[in-house]
Design an enzyme around this catalytic site. Sequence first.
Site, PDB file in Angstrom:
ATOM      1  N   HIS A  45      14.036 -33.788  -6.324  1.00 55.12           N
ATOM      2  CA  HIS A  45      13.714 -34.946  -5.488  1.00 55.12           C
ATOM      3  C   HIS A  45      15.009 -35.532  -4.940  1.00 55.12           C
ATOM      4  CE1 HIS A  45      12.052 -38.721  -4.064  1.00 55.12           C
ATOM      5  NE2 HIS A  45      10.844 -38.214  -4.239  1.00 55.12           N
TER       6      HIS A  45
ATOM      7  N   LYS B 297      -0.381 -40.779  -8.350  1.00 59.39           N
ATOM      8  CA  LYS B 297      -0.298 -42.200  -8.035  1.00 59.39           C
ATOM      9  C   LYS B 297      -1.306 -42.979  -8.888  1.00 59.39           C
ATOM     10  CE  LYS B 297       2.469 -41.250  -4.491  1.00 59.39           C
ATOM     11  NZ  LYS B 297       3.858 -41.706  -4.371  1.00 59.39           N
TER      12      LYS B 297
END
Length: 475
Positions: free
Chosen positions: A294, A175
């Site tokens: 994902h 992140k």
Amino acid sequence: MSPQTETKASVGFKAGVKDYKLTYYTPEYETKDTDILAAFRVTPQPGVPPEEAGAAVAAESSTGTWTTVWTDGLTSLDRYKGRCYGIEPVAGEENQYIAYVAYPLDLFEEGSVTNMFTSIVGNVFGFKALRALRLEDLRIPTAYIKTFQGPPHGIQVERDKLNKYGRPLLGCTIKPKLGLSAKNYGRAVYECLRGGLDFTKDDENVNSQPFMRWRDRFLFCAEAIFKSQAETGEIKGHYLNATAGTCEEMMKRAIFARELGAPIVMHDYLTGGFTANTSLAHYCRDNGLLLHIHRAMHAVIDRQKNHGMHFRVLAKALRMSGGDHIHAGTVVGKLEGEREITLGFVDLLRDDFVEKDRSRGIYFTQDWVSLPGVLPVASGGIHVWHMPALTEIFGDDSVLQFGGGTLGHPWGNAPGAVANRVALEACVQARNEGRDLAREGNEIIREASKWSPELAAACEVWKEIKFEFEAMDTL
């Protein structure tokens, strides 16, 4: 056309529209071992009988259309048609029914999830006679499963490649997910891996944007992997997202990852599509790459209770198409996931044989005939206080992925990774000693934090963080 031909073509044919249930509702039908079985949650329009609604689903997802056609006489509908063989009301819901449909195996192309879904969840979901339609579960026959390669490697082969046993694997999503330069991104990867994580990860929408092109990211991440491996003596990896705008570009990225010596690549299998995913899975098996999956976009499909498709179906489809990991919710974090339902599809991902269990949303017994298993990934809003629950819920064969729960540590990325590794090792040791993680979890973490200042700092930061919302996905 000769009179004789006209007579043959017209035998048994009467133009017009007739009720679907006359042809496609067959409650007396005994299902075959080779049938694909589907459980649909059907909400008919007012005035439409449930039998007609179930038959309409069977018809429109197999051989039927809205009117009788003369070419029906040129084939055997009894051989090829889908059949609604059972209807049952949904307890506690008005005008909702579970319709059971059997499809002959000949309707489907071998080894093609794309073709299977095009039939079963195709145009029928827009059918006007239905207010809503949801595919709750599929039974895939062993004869059809044997036409699929499945996961590139599977759970045991992955553990052997990594030389890591007896505990869940630890990961971290880098992140912020967008905006970092490739060099700073690689630095974060290195710090997390050096601190004790097994994997770091590209987020689902990290592809090749102006601020960080894919080739630059791959190079800096590879440097981080090899440097952290040299320092720790452990095998490390970073999920290099190969998802791209074309299959050709996706394969180019996967090939470059292999040339760099990376152990694993990643794909967004719903936005990328099943055809692309299966192609990538085949490449990964042939070239020794693990494949992380994902599920971006899944909630668009599976979150509404009465329309769409349950994630357990998407999970089964992924195991057939191919992937070594897939995100599966957390039960305790920020993303949707009720415990028993989540564990139901986690078993469908990992186990070789799963019994029917309606209490967990499993409508059919599923035999995977030794198709390799998939590691479920718990990711989304989790931190060190969740570690005992995650270890107890998911067990050893899982990946526990802490993004903000690593990078949000007040001392930095590497201490965040240390905190998570210490918490995990403490939970695994406590479990192996016979302690109850569900009951003693907080105490286990507090004890470990006494000798780990990194864990103590993490415990202090996230002691008040909870995501307590009612789950939408209930039975």
